[in-house]
Design a protein around this motif. Structure first.
Motif, short mmCIF file in Angstrom:
data_model
loop_
_atom_site.label_atom_id
_atom_site.label_comp_id
_atom_site.label_asym_id
_atom_site.label_seq_id
_atom_site.Cartn_x
_atom_site.Cartn_y
_atom_site.Cartn_z
N PHE A 1 0.86 -1.27 0.01
CA PHE A 1 0.06 -0.02 0.03
C PHE A 1 0.92 1.29 -0.07
N PRO B 1 -7.69 -3.25 0.00
CA PRO B 1 -8.32 -4.39 -0.88
C PRO B 1 -8.60 -5.68 -0.40
N GLU C 1 -8.87 5.46 5.87
CA GLU C 1 -9.58 4.72 5.14
C GLU C 1 -8.52 4.44 3.78
N TYR C 2 -8.54 3.37 3.57
CA TYR C 2 -7.37 3.01 2.35
C TYR C 2 -7.43 3.77 1.25
N SER C 3 -6.14 4.24 0.82
CA SER C 3 -6.30 5.13 -0.21
C SER C 3 -5.38 4.76 -1.23
N PRO C 4 -5.79 4.22 -2.31
CA PRO C 4 -4.83 3.87 -3.41
C PRO C 4 -3.88 4.73 -4.00
N ALA D 1 -3.04 -0.89 -5.34
CA ALA D 1 -4.00 -0.02 -6.14
C ALA D 1 -4.49 -0.62 -7.06
N SER D 2 -3.89 -1.86 -7.82
CA SER D 2 -4.74 -2.70 -8.75
C SER D 2 -5.30 -3.73 -8.20
N GLU E 1 -8.69 -5.57 -5.89
CA GLU E 1 -9.95 -5.38 -5.93
C GLU E 1 -10.33 -4.46 -4.65
N GLN E 2 -11.10 -3.39 -5.02
CA GLN E 2 -11.19 -2.42 -3.78
C GLN E 2 -12.53 -2.61 -3.27
N LYS F 1 -16.97 1.88 -1.07
CA LYS F 1 -16.83 3.21 -0.05
C LYS F 1 -17.80 3.22 0.95
#
Length: 480
Positions: free
Chosen positions: A188, A334, A360-363, A370-371, A373-374, A377
């Motif tokens: 991350f 993710p 909160e996770y931030s790509p 970042a690639s 599966e997110q 929200k």
């Protein structure tokens, strides 16, 4: 005397006297991000002052009466990047109103997004990276002469920023960098890209800087590193950090030593013993958990699991029962399921952190996560709110334990929002908790850098109040 043979202080004095009262220009440094960025901003200010620039007063900043604005940026989270571009956009109007105003952008986002900044914000005069802070004055001069934005971001580390002059924000508390960069591969994190591989300073250079800080009036230092406790691993000395802590204990006049941020995987028993056995090393620890789920920790490439994390935490508290331990937690990484999140909640309940920085996770573009599966929200927001509520409850319970106890506080000023109205002074007690102290009638008013021992009378949500009444047997004592 040839300028190349002069010290930085001598160069600064000659340049400052060669120009007017505004020097080569009045500057302001706007800082986003972590403690490392704050310390880098001290170096930026030091480099500018050495070149004859003059730091803006608070009034000049409010009136926008400045000739140079420097933004030191962060790239760790998406909202930091958004804030950067939003703020630079507002500064465009200042530039239109004052064409001679110069704007510079440095730090992690500049290291990462160098060309895009110049293209998206052509009113920026200079873009420089984390490894070439010393280039800023030259870039500003070139921008004036050429009339075009200057971009100079190097990827190779040729010198430690600590070799540059520093204009320290506090005379009693100093940041001291012991390493820069990071060798970990957390999926991350963008830091290895922006800061590079880990490089350690020589212990002798670190201790010399600390002694100079103390000679200049500092009573407290904070040792900085992306993984501060892996100091020395690059040369095969796994005891280097604990040796450094113990060496700090031998520096006369150094009252308090803190450090941030350690990595759980490198938190050895020797480091615990050095903390517990060195009187001026504070029992304060920022210990990043990130997730309580072993599955998510593997996906993050964190080199520990929840059981090991809690085991180390237990050993720390056994050696230092008074230790105040804070943490970082990412919500919504993710692939995080409700079961994964439940594991995080479980670990937080068991760990009983004094506080937690929850995100909160931030790509971040360019990172493996970042690639992936997110998580939706709304799901992330719900989990975030539940985690914050749990930690707020634990924080309140832990702070309540201070009520009625005497704490020793190093005064750093009147920093609380209500301090001026309540006539309180503010500082941190030995384990890092913020304390607002009311001075009893007839008792001496402490100054910045003094130590006050006072009885805690009330625990707030995130700080302590000490309004002692000596007539009731409560403590108030000032030590210079």
């Amino acid at each position: 005397m040839d300028e190349l043979m002069m010290t930085e202080a001598e160069r600064a004095s000659t340049r400052a006297t060669a120009v007017g009262s505004r020097g080569r220009g009045v500057f302001y440094v706007h800082t986003l991000g972590c403690q490392m960025n704050v310390h880098d901003s001290e170096r930026i200010a030091g480099v500018l002052e050495a070149e004859g620039y003059v730091p803006a007063t608070e009034e000049q900043v409010l009136d926008k009466d400045v000739d140079l604005i420097v933004m030191n940026t962060c790239a760790v989270r998406e909202n930091a990047a958004e804030r950067m571009y939003g703020t630079i956009g507002l500064w465009a109007q200042l530039k239109r109103d004052r064409p001679n105003l110069q704007i510079a952008v440095g730090g992690c986002m500049a290291q990462l997004d160098r060309r895009r900044i110049a293209e998206r914000a052509p009113w920026v005069d200079a873009v420089f990276g984390t490894k070439n802070i010393g280039s800023l004055p030259r870039l500003l001069d070139q921008a004036r002469m050429i009339g075009e934005p200057q971009v100079d971001v190097v990827d190779r580390l040729d010198y430690f920023p600590s070799q540059l002059p520093a204009a320290r924000a506090s005379r009693v508390s100093s940041w001291v960098s012991i390493s820069i960069g990071c060798n970990n591969t957390c999926t991350f994190c963008i830091v290895p890209t922006t800061r590079g591989r880990e490089h350690d300073r020589r212990p002798g250079d670190i201790l010399a800087e600390i002694r100079q800080c103390v000679a200049d009036g500092a009573k407290e230092v904070t040792l900085l590193g992306q993984n501060v406790n892996s100091f020395g691993y690059g040369i095969g000395d796994r005891y280097a950090f604990s040796k450094l802590l113990r060496a700090c204990g031998q520096i006369e006049g150094l009252e308090r030593v803190r450090f941030t941020s350690p990595h759980p995987a490198a938190f050895t028993d020797d480091v615990i013993a050095a903390m517990a056995g060195t009187p001026n090393v504070m029992h304060q620890l920022h210990f990043p958990l990130q997730s309580g789920s072993d599955r998510i920790l593997r996906a993050m490439r964190r080199s520990y699991r929840s059981a090991r994390f809690l085991d180390i935490l237990g050993r720390i508290r056994q050696a230092m029962p008074d230790a105040q331990i804070s943490t970082d937690i990412i919500v919504g990484f993710p692939g995080e399921t409700e079961e994964d999140f439940d594991e995080t909640m479980r670990v937080v309940r068991e760990a009983r952190f004094s506080s937690a920085f929850t995100f909160e996770y931030s790509p971040r573009p360019g990172t493996p996560a970042a690639s992936m599966e997110q998580v939706p929200k709304d799901v992330v927001q719900n989990r975030f709110d539940r985690l914050v509520a749990l930690q707020e409850s634990i924080t309140a319970q832990e702070l309540a334990k201070f009520e009625g106890r005497d704490v020793e506080v190093m005064i750093t000023g009147a920093a609380g929002k209500k301090d001026s109205a309540t006539h309180r002074v503010t500082g941190r007690e030995r384990t890092g908790t913020l304390v607002h102290i009311g001075v009893p009638q007839g008792e001496p008013m402490p100054q910045v850098g003094d130590f006050v021992t006072a009885t805690v009378t009330h625990a707030g949500r995130h700080n302590l109040i000490a309004d002692p009444d000596p007539a009731r047997g409560q403590t108030y004592h000032v030590r210079h």
